[in-house]
Motif scaffolding. Structure first.
Motif, PDB file in Angstrom:
ATOM      1  N   LEU A 163     -22.166 -11.042  16.605  1.00  0.00           N
ATOM      2  CA  LEU A 163     -21.340  -9.877  16.289  1.00  0.00           C
ATOM      3  C   LEU A 163     -21.211  -8.955  17.497  1.00  0.00           C
ATOM      4  O   LEU A 163     -20.804  -7.812  17.377  1.00  0.00           O
ATOM      5  N   SER A 164     -21.566  -9.484  18.665  1.00  0.00           N
ATOM      6  CA  SER A 164     -21.344  -8.735  19.890  1.00  0.00           C
ATOM      7  C   SER A 164     -19.867  -8.811  20.255  1.00  0.00           C
ATOM      8  O   SER A 164     -19.167  -9.755  19.877  1.00  0.00           O
ATOM      9  N   ALA A 165     -19.374  -7.828  20.995  1.00  0.00           N
ATOM     10  CA  ALA A 165     -17.950  -7.734  21.277  1.00  0.00           C
ATOM     11  C   ALA A 165     -17.662  -7.938  22.755  1.00  0.00           C
ATOM     12  O   ALA A 165     -18.457  -7.552  23.619  1.00  0.00           O
ATOM     13  N   THR A 166     -16.505  -8.549  23.030  1.00  0.00           N
ATOM     14  CA  THR A 166     -16.091  -8.768  24.413  1.00  0.00           C
ATOM     15  C   THR A 166     -14.924  -7.864  24.811  1.00  0.00           C
ATOM     16  O   THR A 166     -14.688  -7.652  25.999  1.00  0.00           O
ATOM     17  N   THR A 167     -14.194  -7.350  23.812  1.00  0.00           N
ATOM     18  CA  THR A 167     -13.076  -6.445  24.083  1.00  0.00           C
ATOM     19  C   THR A 167     -13.101  -5.315  23.057  1.00  0.00           C
ATOM     20  O   THR A 167     -13.843  -5.376  22.062  1.00  0.00           O
ATOM     21  N   ARG A 171     -14.380  -5.467  19.183  1.00  0.00           N
ATOM     22  CA  ARG A 171     -15.395  -4.550  18.640  1.00  0.00           C
ATOM     23  C   ARG A 171     -14.912  -3.929  17.330  1.00  0.00           C
ATOM     24  O   ARG A 171     -15.669  -3.853  16.357  1.00  0.00           O
ATOM     25  N   LEU A 172     -13.656  -3.508  17.295  1.00  0.00           N
ATOM     26  CA  LEU A 172     -13.107  -2.915  16.076  1.00  0.00           C
ATOM     27  C   LEU A 172     -13.101  -3.924  14.930  1.00  0.00           C
ATOM     28  O   LEU A 172     -13.422  -3.586  13.786  1.00  0.00           O
ATOM     29  N   HIS A 179     -18.758  -3.393   8.182  1.00  0.00           N
ATOM     30  CA  HIS A 179     -18.561  -2.314   7.212  1.00  0.00           C
ATOM     31  C   HIS A 179     -18.184  -2.877   5.845  1.00  0.00           C
ATOM     32  O   HIS A 179     -18.761  -2.492   4.812  1.00  0.00           O
ATOM     33  N   ASP A 180     -17.230  -3.789   5.823  1.00  0.00           N
ATOM     34  CA  ASP A 180     -16.768  -4.340   4.547  1.00  0.00           C
ATOM     35  C   ASP A 180     -17.849  -5.194   3.880  1.00  0.00           C
ATOM     36  O   ASP A 180     -17.920  -5.247   2.647  1.00  0.00           O
ATOM     37  N   THR A 181     -18.676  -5.829   4.693  1.00  0.00           N
ATOM     38  CA  THR A 181     -19.785  -6.621   4.129  1.00  0.00           C
ATOM     39  C   THR A 181     -20.760  -5.722   3.390  1.00  0.00           C
ATOM     40  O   THR A 181     -21.172  -6.021   2.260  1.00  0.00           O
ATOM     41  N   PHE A 182     -21.114  -4.595   3.994  1.00  0.00           N
ATOM     42  CA  PHE A 182     -22.044  -3.665   3.338  1.00  0.00           C
ATOM     43  C   PHE A 182     -21.403  -3.001   2.122  1.00  0.00           C
ATOM     44  O   PHE A 182     -22.085  -2.735   1.123  1.00  0.00           O
TER      45      PHE A 182
END
Length: 262
Positions: A163-167, A171-172, A179-182
């Protein structure tokens, strides 16, 4: 005494992948499993396609070229052709629009329906061997490749997807997935102190919404199991009635007056 055997996973190489701009790609799709018994599955609409840096070639000379064959960002980001602005990624929605424009709505809808079937089928295949803990949920990262006939093939299922972001857009997207998972696993009406009755499996049954943010309900086995139980109970009741009728008939025969001429 037989020597200890080793287990192997045999993987088929898809030699005719669907290409866009001449480049190979695969899909990362996020899937949330709330429960295995009964199986309850949501799929995020915020997946993406990951592209290779270099155009695809099946030539023997290119067989060892990772930038041609492997879509992993961890590999592609080290290539000279890597684009750090978009990270060699397309949102799943953009991919669908492209396929609808080039292959048609019917073929694209069939493809995505088949992808859903692949996901549900893979979860059902391991359902009976998974430990079903009512305190837990699973967020999986499905990697799927599409061949030129628009047939989806399952590459692997990541139990702990990165879940790390490259751009910034990456990230968004991943923050939205988290967020939706929780929101899905801890809804406003969820009662963490609810009592589980003896014999009950998983969280107390609750209405599963069709969608929570980007998460769409993909499969809910609850109704299927309840219908199965209803059919079983009806069958048992029918058998019980039949046995009762047979017993009544036997008792009636035993209670007939004995003939004086017997």
């Amino acid at each position: 005494m037989r020597p200890q055997t080793e287990n192997y996973v045999v993987s088929r190489y898809i030699e005719d992948p669907l290409l866009i701009g001449g480049k190979k790609f695969d899909l990362r799709i996020y899937v949330v499993v709330l429960n295995y018994k009964p199986l309850q599955v949501y799929m995020s609409q915020l997946g993406f396609a990951r592209f290779c840096n270099i155009k695809y070639s099946s030539e023997v000379a290119e067989m060892d070229n990772q930038f041609v064959h492997l879509t992993n960002v961890a590999i592609q980001k080290h290539g000279d052709e890597y684009n750090s602005k978009h990270g060699n990624k397309w949102p799943l929605t953009d991919l669908r629009l492209f396929l609808e424009a080039t292959r048609g709505h019917a073929a694209t809808s069939k493809l995505f329906d088949n992808i859903k079937s692949v996901i549900v089928g893979s979860l059902k295949a391991c359902q009976n061997v998974m430990i079903n803990d009512r305190h837990c949920f699973e967020l999986y990262g499905y990697d799927i490749i599409i061949d030129r006939d628009l047939k989806p093939w399952l590459i692997e299922v990541n139990a702990s997807p990165s879940l790390s972001a490259t751009t910034q857009s990456d990230r968004l997207l991943k923050c939205k997935v988290i967020h939706d998972t929780f929101q899905l696993v801890t809804p406003p009406d969820w009662d963490p102190a609810a009592v589980i009755t003896p014999g009950q499996i998983g969280q107390p049954s609750r209405f599963l919404p069709k969608a929570v943010g980007s998460m769409q309900l993909l499969y809910d086995e609850t109704n299927e199991l309840e219908q199965g139980r209803a059919r079983r109970d009806a069958l048992l009741n029918t058998e019980s009635v039949k046995r009762g009728r047979r017993k009544t008939m036997i008792d009636s025969v035993d209670q007939r007056p004995v003939s004086a001429y017997a």
